[in-house]
Write a protein that holds these residues in place. Structure first.
Motif, mmCIF file in Angstrom:
data_model
loop_
_atom_site.group_PDB
_atom_site.id
_atom_site.type_symbol
_atom_site.label_atom_id
_atom_site.label_comp_id
_atom_site.label_asym_id
_atom_site.label_seq_id
_atom_site.Cartn_x
_atom_site.Cartn_y
_atom_site.Cartn_z
ATOM 1 N N TYR A 6 -7.248 -3.419 0.332
ATOM 2 C CA TYR A 6 -6.291 -2.328 0.563
ATOM 3 C C TYR A 6 -7.009 -1.045 0.934
ATOM 4 O O TYR A 6 -8.066 -0.737 0.382
ATOM 5 C CB TYR A 6 -5.420 -2.130 -0.687
ATOM 6 C CG TYR A 6 -4.558 -3.336 -0.927
ATOM 7 C CD1 TYR A 6 -3.303 -3.440 -0.355
ATOM 8 C CD2 TYR A 6 -5.033 -4.410 -1.698
ATOM 9 C CE1 TYR A 6 -2.525 -4.565 -0.539
ATOM 10 C CE2 TYR A 6 -4.268 -5.546 -1.885
ATOM 11 C CZ TYR A 6 -3.012 -5.623 -1.308
ATOM 12 O OH TYR A 6 -2.253 -6.746 -1.469
ATOM 13 N N TYR A 25 1.602 0.273 -0.335
ATOM 14 C CA TYR A 25 1.303 -0.221 -1.686
ATOM 15 C C TYR A 25 0.764 0.896 -2.580
ATOM 16 O O TYR A 25 0.325 1.935 -2.096
ATOM 17 C CB TYR A 25 0.227 -1.319 -1.612
ATOM 18 C CG TYR A 25 0.638 -2.515 -0.789
ATOM 19 C CD1 TYR A 25 1.099 -3.677 -1.396
ATOM 20 C CD2 TYR A 25 0.543 -2.473 0.611
ATOM 21 C CE1 TYR A 25 1.478 -4.777 -0.629
ATOM 22 C CE2 TYR A 25 0.919 -3.551 1.385
ATOM 23 C CZ TYR A 25 1.390 -4.702 0.760
ATOM 24 O OH TYR A 25 1.756 -5.785 1.513
ATOM 25 N N TYR A 58 -1.630 2.925 -0.262
ATOM 26 C CA TYR A 58 -2.539 2.048 0.486
ATOM 27 C C TYR A 58 -1.766 1.212 1.504
ATOM 28 O O TYR A 58 -0.560 0.983 1.355
ATOM 29 C CB TYR A 58 -3.249 1.078 -0.486
ATOM 30 C CG TYR A 58 -4.099 1.771 -1.513
ATOM 31 C CD1 TYR A 58 -3.531 2.267 -2.699
ATOM 32 C CD2 TYR A 58 -5.465 1.939 -1.318
ATOM 33 C CE1 TYR A 58 -4.313 2.911 -3.647
ATOM 34 C CE2 TYR A 58 -6.255 2.585 -2.266
ATOM 35 C CZ TYR A 58 -5.675 3.066 -3.423
ATOM 36 O OH TYR A 58 -6.441 3.709 -4.360
ATOM 37 N N HIS A 60 -2.331 -2.728 3.461
ATOM 38 C CA HIS A 60 -3.172 -3.916 3.430
ATOM 39 C C HIS A 60 -4.061 -3.893 4.674
ATOM 40 O O HIS A 60 -3.640 -3.409 5.729
ATOM 41 C CB HIS A 60 -2.312 -5.179 3.410
ATOM 42 C CG HIS A 60 -3.122 -6.398 3.084
ATOM 43 N ND1 HIS A 60 -3.824 -7.079 4.039
ATOM 44 C CD2 HIS A 60 -3.370 -7.021 1.902
ATOM 45 C CE1 HIS A 60 -4.463 -8.087 3.470
ATOM 46 N NE2 HIS A 60 -4.209 -8.073 2.165
#
Ligand SMILES: [Fe+2]
Ligand SMILES: [Fe+2]
Length: 310
Positions: A6, A25, A58, A60
């Motif tokens: 991440y 995220y 974050y 991915h």
């Protein structure tokens, strides 16, 4: 910064009503990564509360390219750093670009001039309202060099320097307008000369040197009567040692606005990328100006500009 698969993203891009081409995220209890927002889902006011609680956000790694693309298209400034999403200046810059484009296409149309005047007022308001305004505006100032974006950049630099010199609001409005219109006379010059990549022939340069006076003629046709604005346009290529044009003025014969515009004009040319040269950093440009152009530009003003950048 990466955290496993991440990658940390700029939290300031989050805004109500926006959807992104990547999922977002956060770390729950500092250890477990959890999805906060699905790709393509519009952020509503409830979502915003969750985003506010998340310390860091974050993407991915496999969606990092989408995030980078998004930033490139929307919020990457001169330094290469993301510009705050909340910044209203991005839209000012876009409006200014359009207004200047129209003005250069049709320089004697009064409505185009009025639109550019509005832009100056917005820029001045931004400078006066917000200590960080000029920083944001300068971040947004584009790297690519076209006459109209160059005009906006010069106006932004001139206003920030003028503000640093404690000019009044009225003076800033005059200076901003002169800076925005300083190269308007180029609209009357053959575009083959304007866009020529190599150096100009003597004859071409003779024509090019007419652009400050052409700018004044257009200004007069548009009804500009303010002497300070007209002189700012007319004398922006004068040099302190008398080697400039159109009048070969010396030192303090050159009006203040023209001196400011001259410095900002050179600074923007050096820090902008053109097809045939790389952009310099602000530091490199100011250093070169101080070392190699000290007979041409007002050193007192240049020193103020250096202080301002510090
Ligand atoms: Fe010029
Ligand atoms: Fe210029």
């Amino acid at each position: 910064m990466e955290n496993g698969n991440y990658i940390l993203i700029d939290k300031s891009i989050i805004a109500e009503g926006c959807a992104y081409d990547f999922s977002i995220y956060y770390f729950h209890n500092k250890s477990k990564i959890k999805k906060l927002q699905n790709k393509g889902v519009v952020i509503d006011s409830d979502d915003l509360l969750y985003f506010e609680q998340a310390n860091k956000l974050y993407v991915h790694a496999h969606e990092h390219s989408s995030y980078k693309k998004f930033m490139q298209e929307n919020f990457v400034g001169k330094s290469g750093n993301p510009v705050s999403f909340a910044s209203k200046f991005n839209s000012i810059y876009k409006n200014a670009s359009k207004a200047l484009n129209d003005l250069f296409d049709n320089p004697e149309k009064l409505s185009n001039y009025k639109e550019s005047k509005k832009i100056v007022n917005e820029l001045v308001e931004s400078v006066l309202d917000d200590d960080f305004a000029i920083k944001s505006l300068m971040e947004i100032a584009t790297h690519d060099y076209y006459t109209h974006t160059h005009s906006i950049n010069v106006s932004i630099y001139a206003l920030s320097l003028g503000n640093f010199l404690s000019l009044s609001t009225k003076e800033l409005e005059e200076l901003g307008e002169a800076a925005l219109l300083h190269d308007l006379g180029k609209s009357k010059i053959d575009s083959n000369i304007i866009n020529k990549k190599g150096s100009l022939t003597i004859q071409e340069f003779k024509i090019m040197k007419k652009h400050p006076s052409f700018g004044v003629s257009i200004g007069l046709k548009l009804g500009i009567k303010n002497k300070n604005i007209l002189e700012g346009i007319k004398y922006h290529h004068e040099k302190m040692d008398g080697s400039g044009y159109p009048n070969g003025l010396y030192n303090d014969e050159i009006p203040l606005y023209a001196k400011i515009i001259c410095i900002c004009d050179i600074f923007d040319a050096l820090t902008s990328q053109r097809s045939y040269k790389q952009a310099m950093t602000s530091y490199e440009a100011l250093k070169l100006m101080k070392v190699e152009m000290n007979r041409h530009i007002d050193l007192k003003l240049l020193n103020k500009m250096i202080l301002m950048f510090k």
